[in-house]
Design a protein around this motif. Structure first.
Motif, PDB file in Angstrom:
ATOM      1  N   ALA A  58     -39.975 -33.466  24.399  1.00 24.70           N
ATOM      2  CA  ALA A  58     -41.273 -32.970  23.932  1.00 24.70           C
ATOM      3  C   ALA A  58     -41.081 -32.045  22.732  1.00 24.70           C
ATOM      4  O   ALA A  58     -40.231 -31.153  22.745  1.00 24.70           O
ATOM      5  N   PRO A  59     -41.866 -32.257  21.667  1.00 29.33           N
ATOM      6  CA  PRO A  59     -41.702 -31.450  20.463  1.00 29.33           C
ATOM      7  C   PRO A  59     -42.285 -30.044  20.579  1.00 29.33           C
ATOM      8  O   PRO A  59     -41.933 -29.161  19.821  1.00 29.33           O
ATOM      9  N   SER A  60     -43.184 -29.842  21.540  1.00 29.10           N
ATOM     10  CA  SER A  60     -43.810 -28.521  21.688  1.00 29.10           C
ATOM     11  C   SER A  60     -43.965 -28.196  23.162  1.00 29.10           C
ATOM     12  O   SER A  60     -43.859 -29.073  24.026  1.00 29.10           O
ATOM     13  N   ALA A  61     -44.241 -26.940  23.425  1.00 29.81           N
ATOM     14  CA  ALA A  61     -44.427 -26.513  24.814  1.00 29.81           C
ATOM     15  C   ALA A  61     -45.686 -27.144  25.412  1.00 29.81           C
ATOM     16  O   ALA A  61     -45.716 -27.484  26.590  1.00 29.81           O
ATOM     17  N   ALA A  62     -46.716 -27.321  24.612  1.00 26.37           N
ATOM     18  CA  ALA A  62     -47.956 -27.916  25.119  1.00 26.37           C
ATOM     19  C   ALA A  62     -47.736 -29.366  25.554  1.00 26.37           C
ATOM     20  O   ALA A  62     -48.236 -29.792  26.601  1.00 26.37           O
TER      21      ALA A  62
END
Length: 140
Positions: A58-62
């Motif tokens: 995943a590229p971001s925490a969201a």
């Protein structure tokens, strides 16, 4: 590439292979109903492993939270399918045991459906937990 991604990919390939093999055994011999239960368990575990790869990449925490919510949604199903497989294989798992696991996993499934964010990590308001270990060591 992350070692966790490689391990999850290997697990996904192995569970897919075993699931398809057990599905073909069931289609060849219809009397072996535990093969179908195990095949379904393996195929759902393959999906779980693929979702795990998405979580690790995943590229971001969201987006990682999105993948984690998908993992949580499959845990109940995997547990119930595994119990069904064990019951069919041994034919000794009683109805009481099936009811116990169903009733204990049922509320988790309901909570997951109502409010999936309450069971997963959050991006906002997160604070690190620091655990002090003997000898001046600390683990975050």
């Amino acid at each position: 590439m992350n070692i966790a991604v490689i391990l999850a990919a290997v697990c996904a390939i192995l569970t897919l292979y075993v699931g398809l093999t057990q599905l073909s055994v069931y289609l060849y011999r219809r009397k072996l109903t535990y093969s179908l239960s195990f095949a379904l368990t393996c195929l759902v575990m393959t999906l779980y492993d693929v979702i795990t790869i998405g979580y690790y990449l995943a590229p971001s925490a969201a987006s990682a939270i999105y993948w984690q919510q998908a993992q949580m949604a499959l845990l109940d199903l995997v547990s119930l399918l595994l119990l069904e497989f064990i019951g069919r294989l041994t034919q000794r798992v009683s109805l009481r045991a099936k009811l116990f696991f169903g009733l204990s996993l049922g509320p988790l499934a309901v909570l997951q459906a109502i409010n999936p964010l309450s069971l997963c990590w959050r991006v906002t308001g997160a604070t690190p937990l620091v655990l002090s270990l003997p000898g001046g060591l600390a683990q975050t």
